[in-house]
Scaffold this active site. Structure first.
Site, short mmCIF file in Angstrom:
data_model
loop_
_atom_site.label_atom_id
_atom_site.label_comp_id
_atom_site.label_asym_id
_atom_site.label_seq_id
_atom_site.Cartn_x
_atom_site.Cartn_y
_atom_site.Cartn_z
N SER A 1 0.84 -1.20 0.00
CA SER A 1 0.00 0.00 0.00
C SER A 1 0.87 1.25 0.00
O SER A 1 1.88 1.32 0.70
CB SER A 1 -0.91 0.01 1.23
OG SER A 1 -1.82 -1.07 1.18
N GLU B 1 -7.66 -5.93 -6.09
CA GLU B 1 -8.19 -5.97 -4.73
C GLU B 1 -8.08 -4.61 -4.03
O GLU B 1 -7.52 -4.50 -2.95
CB GLU B 1 -7.44 -7.02 -3.90
CG GLU B 1 -7.44 -8.41 -4.49
CD GLU B 1 -6.43 -9.33 -3.80
OE1 GLU B 1 -5.85 -8.91 -2.78
OE2 GLU B 1 -6.22 -10.45 -4.28
N GLY C 1 -8.87 -1.46 -1.73
CA GLY C 1 -9.64 -1.20 -0.51
C GLY C 1 -9.66 0.27 -0.21
O GLY C 1 -10.66 0.96 -0.39
N CYS D 1 -8.18 5.35 29.57
CA CYS D 1 -7.31 5.49 30.74
C CYS D 1 -5.86 5.09 30.46
O CYS D 1 -5.03 5.12 31.37
CB CYS D 1 -7.85 4.64 31.89
SG CYS D 1 -9.48 5.14 32.45
#
Length: 707
Positions: free
Chosen positions: A421, A498, A500, A634
């Site tokens: 990517s 593919e 995304g 927290c």
């Protein structure tokens, strides 16, 4: 300005970094009944080869609506028949038909001459709306089902069915396609219309076009105000319920809760852009990047297949009936759990990726009907997210994989790769395609005929900032088109991908609220360092710490898992970016200014323009402080910004984070009970191919009087 409702797609279309040409001006008319003015955008055109079926295409063009004909002429698009015969393959599983289709109607590369690999490409489309209109026009009855390229449209639906299916999704999720126009935009349009009404030459300032950031800022202000109003209405309803003795229901959300604005129109636009740039490649959306049902349903309606990584994702796709058959799914996890293999077999999924001999043995036992696609390793050294350290067989190991497939009686039907990517090295795509071709040749020696090429994902889905050095999707497409035509242009190979983040990254914007703050004294060393940098105001040598209601355990997990660098924008920071002013004042200030140029011919789409007042607000920005921003949990590790310069904030301020549509909500948890639940759906494009709306003048404003 609430009574001046203008279609969002005609008001807020933004100027893409890769589409500099201006979009057409909407038709404008006097309330006195004068003739309407029509303007077309002017840009360089790229001529295409004559269509294969000129007579049929000519007859179709004669019946076209004037607006549709203008679109085809404007972008030099010619109608032509497409190869609609799906590839047949032998199916080795007992009890099934002799032949079956490859991933439902995935288009094939037809036999074409490759002397000029760009001859079938159209001119870049300047307008987002034009891209969408062209996408739904292709293959429609208006053009006798003809295509704009030699490749059939994606999926099994007709063009009319695609549009209707997307409209149904928009209706289901109450997608807002109409929002009030900003006073500045309408005032600027009114001024230019009245001043240059009878002139073919008008001053245009490119910097005045509403950018994607301004678009998100405008919507952010609208929806933060909507949250306050909705909370007030819920409180009134609860009070009425309590008066009647019933227990009031808990509000859906508090006005300060974080929320997403999701632009489903951007998903449609990205599919239209994909079709324009890579018509020979059918996208199989990577469900892992954003499994939001609305996104999946829109992509299904547009003809996408789906890349699934687990049985849960397979169930999600099949359970929602997003595909015509399981062949529209590719099980693209090279190393699969045994239970997932059993479930994929039970669901009828056929196509799986493999990168090691053990996986071949597992498939032969648990998924005998599978057709294996060999995943090869690529050069992803320049990728933001690389995968070759975990997945992909080196080329020297491919023969061992083919031998294992023959030994375990597994059918090998194709090759896949993923260059990572955010890979800005365009040569990596070319090398990977050539390596895949080499594997195709090797497979023949082992008795396998490969018919599927999967070119992976990772394509950029956000606009490229000038000077950033990043590579645009259009540049990548221009690089891989010739090599695909050269090596796989014989007509017997199905090409899929593919993507995304390409579809969803820019479709989401996150809004979060500052709910607490404190200051800490900086050490002498830090004071000296910051003073030396001369970046922040050191009149108060303190670190400003803020707490916001989304963080690392929720949307910002992308910092850890996706190597992302989200952009934080402070709303109403005093620089005028979010300012709203009266139309009269804006029109008065929007006079002659530096940077304006006279363009002969077409005007830009006036409602896209921000007034000069918007850009010249005299308010000073808030002082920059050494800032740390924590999430709501927290855990002290829940930190999204650490000791960086940022404008000083106060309790109740809103932060806008654009481009948060991929690998964010998909991996978000509920740690400490926190979550971002509120979703607001909009569309930046219209689904109706029709002439631009007509505006009429009413005093100092314009009103939309026709659709």
């Amino acid at each position: 300005m609430g009574d001046h409702d203008v279609a969002l797609c005609h008001v807020s279309r933004y100027n893409h970094a890769n589409y500099w040409a201006f979009v057409p001006l909407p038709t404008v008319s006097d309330d006195t009944g004068c003739d309407s003015l029509h303007h077309d955008s002017a840009s360089e055109r790229i001529r295409m080869a004559p269509p294969a079926s000129a007579s049929k295409a000519g007859a179709a063009e004669e019946r076209l609506h004037p607006y549709e004909r203008r679109l085809l002429d404007q972008y030099q698009i010619h109608l032509q028949p497409a190869n609609r015969n799906p590839l047949s393959r032998a199916d080795s599983a007992a009890g099934r038909e002799e032949t079956a289709q490859t991933p439902a109607q995935v288009q094939m590369v037809p036999v074409v001459a490759v002397a000029d690999s760009t001859s079938d490409q159209h001119a870049s489309v300047a307008s987002s709306q034009d891209l969408v209109d062209l996408f739904f026009l292709e293959g429609s009855q208006a053009v006798d089902g003809l295509c704009f390229s030699p490749y059939p449209i994606y999926g099994w639906r007709t063009a009319e069915e695609r549009r209707a299916a997307v409209c149904e999704v928009f209706k289901t999720y109450n997608v807002v396609t109409r929002l009030p126009a900003s006073p500045a935009a309408l005032a600027a349009a009114q001024r230019r219309y009245s001043r240059h009404r009878h002139s073919a030459i008008a001053p245009i300032n490119k910097s005045a076009i509403e950018t994607r950031e301004q678009y998100w800022r405008r919507l952010s202000n609208l929806y933060t105000q909507k949250g306050v109003k909705d909370a007030a209405s819920a409180a009134d309803a609860a009070a009425t319920t309590a008066t009647n003795g019933a227990v009031p229901a808990a509000p859906a959300y508090e006005p300060e809760d974080p929320f997403y604005i999701i632009d489903l129109g951007r998903v449609v636009e990205q599919m239209a852009r994909w079709r324009h740039e890579l018509p020979m490649v059918r996208p199989y959306f990577a469900v892992k990047s954003n499994p939001q049902p609305a996104v999946l349903e829109v992509l299904s309606a547009l003809g996408a297949g789906f890349d699934c990584a687990s049985k849960e994702e397979i169930h999600m796709v099949l359970g929602r009936q997003l595909v015509a058959s399981p062949d529209d799914i590719i099980f693209a996890n090279p190393c699969k759990q045994l239970g997932d293999l059993r479930e994929a077999q039970a669901c009828g999924v056929t196509y799986v990726t493999v990168d090691n001999p053990l996986e071949m043995e597992k498939i032969s036992r648990l998924m005998p009907s599978a057709h294996a696609i060999i995943r090869i390793k690529t050069n992803d050294s320049k990728a933001q997210c690389s995968f070759s350290t975990k997945f992909g067989a080196p080329l020297e190991d491919v023969e061992g994989l083919l031998e294992a497939a023959r030994q375990f009686n597994v059918t090998v039907c194709g090759v896949s790769f993923h260059v990572g990517s955010g890979n800005d090295d365009q040569s990596a795509y070319v090398s990977a395609v050539r390596d895949a071709y080499q594997v195709f040749q090797q497979a023949v020696q082992y008795g396998f005929k490969c018919t599927i090429l999967d070119i992976g994902g990772g394509f950029p889905g956000t606009e490229v900032v000038e000077g950033s050095g990043n590579t645009s999707f259009e540049a990548i497409a221009r690089t891989i088109r010739p090599v695909l035509a050269e090596l796989f242009g014989g007509g017997d190979v199905t090409i899929i991908s593919e993507p995304g983040r390409y579809f969803t990254a820019a479709s989401h914007a996150l809004l979060m609220n500052v709910f607490a703050s404190r200051t800490l004294r900086l050490s002498d060393v830090e004071v000296s360092r910051q003073a030396f940098q001369s970046v922040v105001s050191m009149d108060e040598p303190e670190e400003y710490q803020y707490y916001v209601n989304d963080g690392l355990y929720h949307s910002f997990n992308c910092i850890l898992f996706d190597h992302a660098h989200p952009t934080l924008l402070l709303l109403n920071d005093g620089d005028g970016a979010d300012g709203v002013e009266s139309g009269t004042e804006a029109a008065a200030v929007c006079s002659e200014e530096e940077g304006e140029t006279s363009l002969s011919g077409p005007l830009a789409n006036d409602p896209l323009f921000m007034s000069a007042w918007d850009r010249r607000r005299s308010f000073a920005r808030r002082p920059l402080r050494i800032t740390t921003i924590f999430g709501p949990t927290c855990d002290s590790m829940d930190c999204i910004l650490k000791k960086q310069p940022f404008p000083e904030m106060k309790l109740g301020d809103w932060l806008l984070v654009p481009d948060m549509g991929s690998y964010t909500t998909a991996a978000a948890g509920f740690f400490n009970g926190f979550a971002t639940r509120r979703l607001e759906w909009v569309s930046s494009v219209d689904l109706c191919a029709r002439p631009r709306p007509v505006y009429t003048r009413e005093g100092n404003t314009l009103r939309c009087v026709s659709e």
